[in-house]
Design a protein around this motif. Structure first.
Motif, PDB file in Angstrom:
ATOM      1  N   LYS A   1     -13.263   8.288  16.010  1.00 31.93           N
ATOM      2  CA  LYS A   1     -13.342   9.362  14.997  1.00 31.93           C
ATOM      3  C   LYS A   1     -13.167   8.805  13.582  1.00 31.93           C
TER       4      LYS A   1
ATOM      5  N   PRO B   1      -9.723  -1.507  13.355  1.00 33.14           N
ATOM      6  CA  PRO B   1      -9.348  -0.081  13.406  1.00 33.14           C
ATOM      7  C   PRO B   1     -10.436   0.790  14.008  1.00 33.14           C
TER       8      PRO B   1
ATOM      9  N   ILE C   1      -3.130   9.425  15.766  1.00 35.49           N
ATOM     10  CA  ILE C   1      -3.201  10.136  14.485  1.00 35.49           C
ATOM     11  C   ILE C   1      -3.836  11.515  14.655  1.00 35.49           C
ATOM     12  N   HIS C   2      -4.814  11.611  15.579  1.00 39.19           N
ATOM     13  CA  HIS C   2      -5.455  12.920  15.735  1.00 39.19           C
ATOM     14  C   HIS C   2      -5.307  13.500  17.136  1.00 39.19           C
TER      15      HIS C   2
ATOM     16  N   TYR D   1       0.847  -1.192   0.000  1.00 40.72           N
ATOM     17  CA  TYR D   1       0.000   0.000   0.000  1.00 40.72           C
ATOM     18  C   TYR D   1       0.883   1.242   0.000  1.00 40.72           C
ATOM     19  N   ASP D   2       0.302   2.357  -0.370  1.00 34.98           N
ATOM     20  CA  ASP D   2       1.062   3.613  -0.344  1.00 34.98           C
ATOM     21  C   ASP D   2       1.180   4.184   1.060  1.00 34.98           C
ATOM     22  N   ASP D   3       0.266   3.774   1.944  1.00 39.60           N
ATOM     23  CA  ASP D   3       0.201   4.457   3.237  1.00 39.60           C
ATOM     24  C   ASP D   3       0.004   3.521   4.412  1.00 39.60           C
ATOM     25  N   GLY D   4       0.485   2.318   4.272  1.00 37.01           N
ATOM     26  CA  GLY D   4       0.332   1.378   5.377  1.00 37.01           C
ATOM     27  C   GLY D   4       1.226   0.177   5.184  1.00 37.01           C
ATOM     28  N   PRO D   5       1.293  -0.675   6.200  1.00 38.20           N
ATOM     29  CA  PRO D   5       2.186  -1.824   6.095  1.00 38.20           C
ATOM     30  C   PRO D   5       1.691  -2.814   5.045  1.00 38.20           C
ATOM     31  N   PRO D   6       2.609  -3.518   4.406  1.00 35.52           N
ATOM     32  CA  PRO D   6       2.205  -4.559   3.463  1.00 35.52           C
ATOM     33  C   PRO D   6       1.393  -5.637   4.169  1.00 35.52           C
TER      34      PRO D   6
ATOM     35  N   ASN E   1      -2.305   4.072  22.385  1.00 30.88           N
ATOM     36  CA  ASN E   1      -3.155   3.714  21.248  1.00 30.88           C
ATOM     37  C   ASN E   1      -2.644   4.402  19.982  1.00 30.88           C
TER      38      ASN E   1
ATOM     39  N   ILE F   1      -3.544   4.186  16.856  1.00 33.63           N
ATOM     40  CA  ILE F   1      -4.532   4.689  15.895  1.00 33.63           C
ATOM     41  C   ILE F   1      -5.082   6.035  16.371  1.00 33.63           C
ATOM     42  N   GLU F   2      -5.350   6.137  17.654  1.00 35.18           N
ATOM     43  CA  GLU F   2      -5.821   7.416  18.203  1.00 35.18           C
ATOM     44  C   GLU F   2      -4.768   8.507  18.081  1.00 35.18           C
TER      45      GLU F   2
ATOM     46  N   PRO G   1       1.299   3.556  13.271  1.00 33.41           N
ATOM     47  CA  PRO G   1       0.666   3.751  11.963  1.00 33.41           C
ATOM     48  C   PRO G   1       1.341   4.874  11.162  1.00 33.41           C
TER      49      PRO G   1
ATOM     50  N   PHE H   1     -10.656   1.019  17.812  1.00 36.63           N
ATOM     51  CA  PHE H   1      -9.636   1.772  18.541  1.00 36.63           C
ATOM     52  C   PHE H   1      -9.724   3.274  18.345  1.00 36.63           C
ATOM     53  N   ASP H   2     -10.627   3.731  17.473  1.00 34.82           N
ATOM     54  CA  ASP H   2     -10.705   5.172  17.230  1.00 34.82           C
ATOM     55  C   ASP H   2     -12.113   5.557  16.814  1.00 34.82           C
TER      56      ASP H   2
ATOM     57  N   PHE I   1      -8.998   3.184   5.608  1.00 33.23           N
ATOM     58  CA  PHE I   1      -8.899   4.477   4.914  1.00 33.23           C
ATOM     59  C   PHE I   1      -9.452   4.403   3.502  1.00 33.23           C
ATOM     60  N   ARG I   2      -9.417   3.218   2.918  1.00 32.16           N
ATOM     61  CA  ARG I   2      -9.912   3.042   1.539  1.00 32.16           C
ATOM     62  C   ARG I   2     -11.419   3.261   1.451  1.00 32.16           C
TER      63      ARG I   2
ATOM     64  N   HIS J   1       0.269   7.220   9.456  1.00 35.73           N
ATOM     65  CA  HIS J   1      -0.335   8.561   9.502  1.00 35.73           C
ATOM     66  C   HIS J   1      -0.099   9.310  10.808  1.00 35.73           C
TER      67      HIS J   1
ATOM     68  N   MET K   1      -7.147  -3.986   8.704  1.00 42.03           N
ATOM     69  CA  MET K   1      -5.977  -3.097   8.641  1.00 42.03           C
ATOM     70  C   MET K   1      -6.435  -1.645   8.538  1.00 42.03           C
ATOM     71  N   LEU K   2      -5.703  -0.753   9.172  1.00 40.72           N
ATOM     72  CA  LEU K   2      -6.028   0.674   9.137  1.00 40.72           C
ATOM     73  C   LEU K   2      -5.983   1.199   7.703  1.00 40.72           C
ATOM     74  N   SER K   3      -4.987   0.747   6.931  1.00 45.49           N
ATOM     75  CA  SER K   3      -4.878   1.227   5.549  1.00 45.49           C
ATOM     76  C   SER K   3      -6.107   0.809   4.740  1.00 45.49           C
TER      77      SER K   3
END
Lengths: 347, 221
Positions: free
Chosen positions: B190, B184, A290-291, A89-94, A285, A287-288, A324, B187-188, B159-160, A326, B154-156
């Motif tokens: 938002k 994902p 990120i924001h 992926y462009d923005d995450g782990p394979p 966390n 994922i949290e 992550p 855990f969030d 996002f898709r 992001h 997966m988080l990625s």
């Protein structure tokens, strides 16, 4: 930049897990894909080369000032070693592609544990560790990672098919575990040979939320005990953001020195109950993050520090074993800054 | 019959969570001999038993593997042993509902949700696992899907979903309802609005409650 008053980060880590007056609470930023950002390349290109992986880790450590190099690329690396495919992926782990085992009775007996020193994807990682070790010597811990034999089949078979195998065919399940155990032990020890100081044993399935306890006593926990006993170094067992609390007594029996805990775990209760017997790593966390604002970040990390105390037994990190892509740099810098400010042992 | 039913249901629940195929077969053979109708077996025994297992799992009394195996056993029974049973699927109210695991081969969550939602009386079109955004958007448009349930690990992949929404908007399909679930989102809180989904289900029964709510049924209890 590696700055502590008297101990280097590796010494500090050892003091932490030995409950021996560490200078500061260690903070591990478990970077994987951030290395690609740092080197301004795609994630696919980044992970294609040992030099990239090592350089990325070294640059990240220099930039953020945390206390480790993280020699983990992506979980599906082990599936590649078995001949499986990986999706980038462009923005995450394979991620792992389609399962490599489709027909249990045909494919499991035919599986062979990869020869770690002759497997290109594995050698890519081992060479990256070697380069990292040449750069940092014994000043900074290098953290290696393996998938537990009991958890790897989620990618080899698919989670649903794996559960069906466990309940329906013990002989083939045992055969698969023998193959996976050999590979796991070889891979872990090869990373230690190359310079890894700690091996994280990722085992999200060894959790009573996944299987009944009586089943885990004969499978996940048992296999972890057998496997970890043959790894020639310090092992951390990690449930990849799974709640660890109800499993801790069984996880201690595996021989691991450190247990990964989740954002949902009660740090104060765990430290109170288990201090001196086992160390923990977690439990921010990712994922949290990120924001988060910087203020939120500082508050969360300070609160965690107040629950941990300054007497060792805890490494601050995210709770999944991977930051992550992001999560912004300013938050990661704030995490480290806050730990250094409030996590240092008072004189 | 009612006290028999309650007793048989309890036995079925116990056998499902212990994955005791022999006991399950014995229960079913006994009631088949007692000439229970297909409707009674499926709608009054298997579906409620599975719902009870789901409640046990959501209350953390049993593990994920037990929930999955119970669902798979019931699903297999309904499709094979009792394959002559044809539900009305009136609950769909004419709406076309699909389910998928987006850009990911980790399909366990999707499978459990599909089984639970179907046992609650809905008909789902299953787009499988590993489907990419473009293909999913084209299928939704081609099949005139009104509601799509999307599972991601997966988080990625999560996002898709935003990309999917953008593509559906470009197709003029901005009234498609997107219901999401998966790690994902757990855990969030938002993330749901960030990816422009409409609803989030933390548990499989949430998917049923959301569908009941959208389609105007009494709450699934």
């Amino acid at each position: 930049m590696i700055v502590m008053n008297s101990m280097n980060p590796l010494e500090n880590l050892i003091s932490t897990i030995n409950f021996d007056e560490p200078e500061r609470i260690p903070v591990f930023l478990t970077f994987t894909t951030h290395g690609a950002k740092e080197l301004h390349m795609s994630i696919r290109d980044y992970f294609s080369d040992s030099e990239n992986i090592a350089k990325g880790q070294l640059l990240l450590q220099e930039k953020f000032g945390h206390d480790c190099l993280y020699a983990f690329t992506y979980a599906a690396l082990e599936i590649e070693a078995f001949g499986g495919s990986v999706i980038y992926y462009d923005d995450g782990p394979p991620n792992s592609g389609a399962p490599i085992v489709r027909d249990f009775s045909r494919d499991i007996p035919a599986l062979q544990p990869p020869d770690v020193y002759n497997s290109p994807p594995i050698m890519k990682l081992l060479n990256a560790i070697k380069i990292m070790k040449e750069a940092v010597g014994d000043r900074l811990p290098i953290i290696g990672v393996v998938m537990a034999p009991f958890s790897l089949p989620v990618m080899q078979l698919g989670f649903d098919k794996y559960i069906e195998l466990i309940y329906s065919n013990n002989d083939l399940f045992e055969k698969l575990m023998e193959i996976n155990k050999k590979f796991c032990i070889d891979f872990a020890n090869a990373q230690i040979e190359m310079g890894a100081n700690v091996i994280v044993y990722f085992d999200p399935l060894s959790n009573i939320t996944m299987f009944p306890l009586e089943m885990l006593e004969n499978t996940g926990f048992f296999i972890a005990r057998e496997t970890i006993s043959k790894i020639n170094g310090i092992v951390a067992i990690h449930l990849a953001s799974g709640i660890a609390g109800p499993n801790v007594d069984n996880l201690i029996e595996t021989g691991a020195k450190i247990i990964g805990i989740a954002a949902g775990d009660n740090v104060e209760k765990l430290m109170d109950r288990y201090y001196g017997r086992i160390s923990f790593i977690g439990n921010l966390n990712g994922i949290e993050m990120i924001h988060w604002t910087e203020q939120q970040c500082e508050t969360i990390v300070r609160d965690l520090i107040s629950e941990i105390g300054h007497n060792g037994g805890f490494i601050i990190s995210d709770h999944h074993g991977e930051i992550p892509y992001h999560v912004p740099d300013n938050i990661l810098l704030k995490i480290v800054e806050t730990v250094k400010k409030y996590g240092t042992r008072p004189n | 019959m009612i006290s028999d039913l309650r007793e048989v249901r309890n036995e079925m629940v116990k056998s499902l969570i212990s994955v005791n195929l022999k006991a399950i077969d014995q229960i079913l053979s006994d009631i088949e001999r007692d000439s229970w109708s297909l409707e009674d077996i499926v709608e009054n025994l298997l579906a409620p038993a599975l719902k009870e297992v789901g409640i046990l799992w959501e209350n953390e009394k049993i593990s994920l593997s037990q929930m999955y195996m119970a669902g798979k056993i019931c699903d297999d029974l309904i499709h094979f042993r009792y394959g002559d049973y044809k539900p009305d699927y009136v609950k769909n109210s004419g709406k076309k509902i699909a389910i998928c695991c987006l850009e990911d081969y980790h399909g366990l969550g999707k499978k459990i949700v599909r089984i639970v939602v179907e046992s609650a009386g809905y008909n789902l079109i299953d787009y499988g696992i590993g489907i990419i955004v473009k293909d999913l958007a084209l299928k939704i448009e081609h099949d005139h899907i009104d509601i799509i349930l999307i599972s991601t690990l997966m988080l990625s992949s999560a996002f898709r979903i935003r990309d999917l929404r953008d593509m559906l908007d470009r197709f003029g399909k901005n009234d498609v309802i997107i219901i999401v679930g998966g790690a994902p989102f757990n855990f969030d809180d938002k993330l749901v609005s960030f990816v422009r989904a409409d609803y989030f289900g933390k548990k499989p029964s949430d998917a049923v409650k959301i569908l009941d709510n959208i389609l105007g049924y009494d709450s699934y209890e």
